[in-house]
Scaffold this motif. Structure first.
Motif: not given
Length: 419
Positions: A58-72, A83-93
């Motif tokens: 979760a920390a890595g995904l949230l950081l990724a959204t604030h990075l200029p290249y990866v976030g875009a 990000v939403t897909a991995l957090l939601v599906a990961g939460g279920v798992i």
């Protein structure tokens, strides 16, 4: 490249720092079950390490959204809701694995959780839209909505269970998946040099986060382990690995691959197999072994590859390192062949050599001869003090020929007294 490195480091740091409080929590709620017959550890060890790994993800995904290249890249294209897909599906798992690690759960219920996670990935756009096939087979073939949903969920379920099956020794699953993620990352970076596409960058970002999760967890999980990832962690990293493989398979068409290496299309289709060769082999062997004995494919036993290595005399650490070496050799040789543009014939030759090395290292005869040579050296040197706890040994013990045995025994004794 710097953004991917930052992703991996932050994910690893958060995972590493979260493990101690998660371990305390697991002990407090009683998520440290008694030792079973098929287990290789000798004292109860807490599970739920996957909770720390989910926090790191979760920390890595949230950081990724604030990075200029990866976030875009994560916010564009077909996988714009990564990000939403991995957090939601990961939460279920993670919820499914947590309940299983804590209270126990029927295998079919767990399977339902895995299918639900795969379905959520499809819902948020993380699916396999086409299959990259050779030109003489019609080229890249598009999949209709029903077929792509079924194939994507099947990939997710198979990879999750393969990782879960191989999670039987300290540090084994985290190390193998980490090596597989590193190979996937290397190929995605090489692919991005000759082709473009948001899915290539999404694959690199997911692989970087997965590498960080495994690196952050391994110091706590390598033999002698202080905590296990449990189904919570094994299913989570399996889902992430499956997602990275789905995006890399469909990242470019066969024409782009044809310009990149001398065996077009082969690598994207074989890389998932190369990355997961040991877990998949273990999974297939377990299903055949159990069904032929009239048991359920999900019935636990002590016939996995790591159990066989232990039974022929390898220590737990050596067994893990053998499988690390196999996974690294197989997956990175495949990536190297694609980048170097070498003839395809070198791939089966390398596979045969890798299998020969694995068989040699797993051979009881090789193991016994090696032990005889070491005993001969000890005798010529005037002998020595017996190993601590002489006379008591088990499959978990490192054995008198392995360095660090005394420390491992002392650590296990300390944990036994505290737990």
């Amino acid at each position: 490249m710097r953004e991917y490195l930052l992703l991996a480091l932050v994910t690893a740091a958060v995972t590493y720092l979260l493990v101690p409080p998660v371990r305390v929590f697991a002990l407090r709620i009683g998520a440290a079950p008694e030792v079973r017959d098929r287990d290789v550890h000798t004292v109860p060890i807490p599970r739920l390490g996957g909770l720390a790994m989910f926090g790191g993800m979760a920390a890595g995904l949230l950081l990724a959204t604030h990075l200029p290249y990866v976030g875009a890249q994560l916010a564009t294209g077909q996988a714009g809701q990564t990000v939403t897909a991995l957090l939601v599906a990961g939460g279920v798992i993670v919820l499914t694995g947590f309940l299983d690690d804590w209270l126990g759960m029927d295998a079919l219920v767990k399977l339902g959780g895995q299918i639900a996670a795969g379905g959520l990935l499809v819902y948020f756009g993380m699916y396999l839209p086409w299959l990259p096939l050779p030109k003489d087979m019609g080229g890249s073939t598009g999949l209709d909505p029903n077929l792509r949903t079924i194939i994507t969920i099947m990939i997710v379920v198979v990879v999750i269970n393969a990782v879960n099956f191989v999670d039987g020794l300290d540090g084994l699953a985290a190390g193998i998946v980490g090596i597989g993620a590193l190979a996937t990352f290397a190929y995605s970076i090489a692919l991005s040099q000759s082709s473009s596409g948001s899915r290539i960058n999404v694959t690199a970002a997911i692989a970087a986060i997965l590498i960080g999760m495994c690196l952050g967890f391994l110091p706590h999980n390598f033999n002698p382990a202080k905590i296990f990832m449990g189904d919570t962690g094994a299913m989570l990293i399996g889902m992430l690995l499956a997602t990275s493989l789905i995006t890399i398979i469909s990242s470019v068409d066969s024409g782009a691959l044809d310009r990149m290496n001398k065996f077009p299309v082969v690598l994207p289709l074989l890389l998932p197999i190369a990355v997961m060769v040991l877990p998949l082999l273990d999974l297939v062997m377990a299903v055949v072994r159990r069904t032929s004995a009239g048991l359920s494919p999900f019935a636990p036993d002590r016939g996995h590859l790591h159990h066989r290595l232990l039974d022929i005399g390898h220590s737990q650490r050596r067994s893990v390192l053998i499988m690390y070496g196999w996974t690294f050799l197989f997956s990175f040789t495949l990536v190297g062949l694609s980048i170097g543009g070498v003839p395809l014939i070198l791939f089966p030759i390398t596979v045969v050599l890798a299998i020969a090395v694995l068989i040699l290292m797993a051979s009881p005869r090789w193991r016994s001869r090696k032990g005889e040579r070491r005993r001969g050296k000890n005798k010529s040197g005037g002998g020595g003090a017996s190993a601590p706890g002489g006379g008591q040994s088990s499959a978990f013990d490192a054995g008198p020929t392995d360095p660090g045995t005394a420390e491992a025994n002392a650590t296990r004794h300390a944990r036994a007294t505290t737990l």
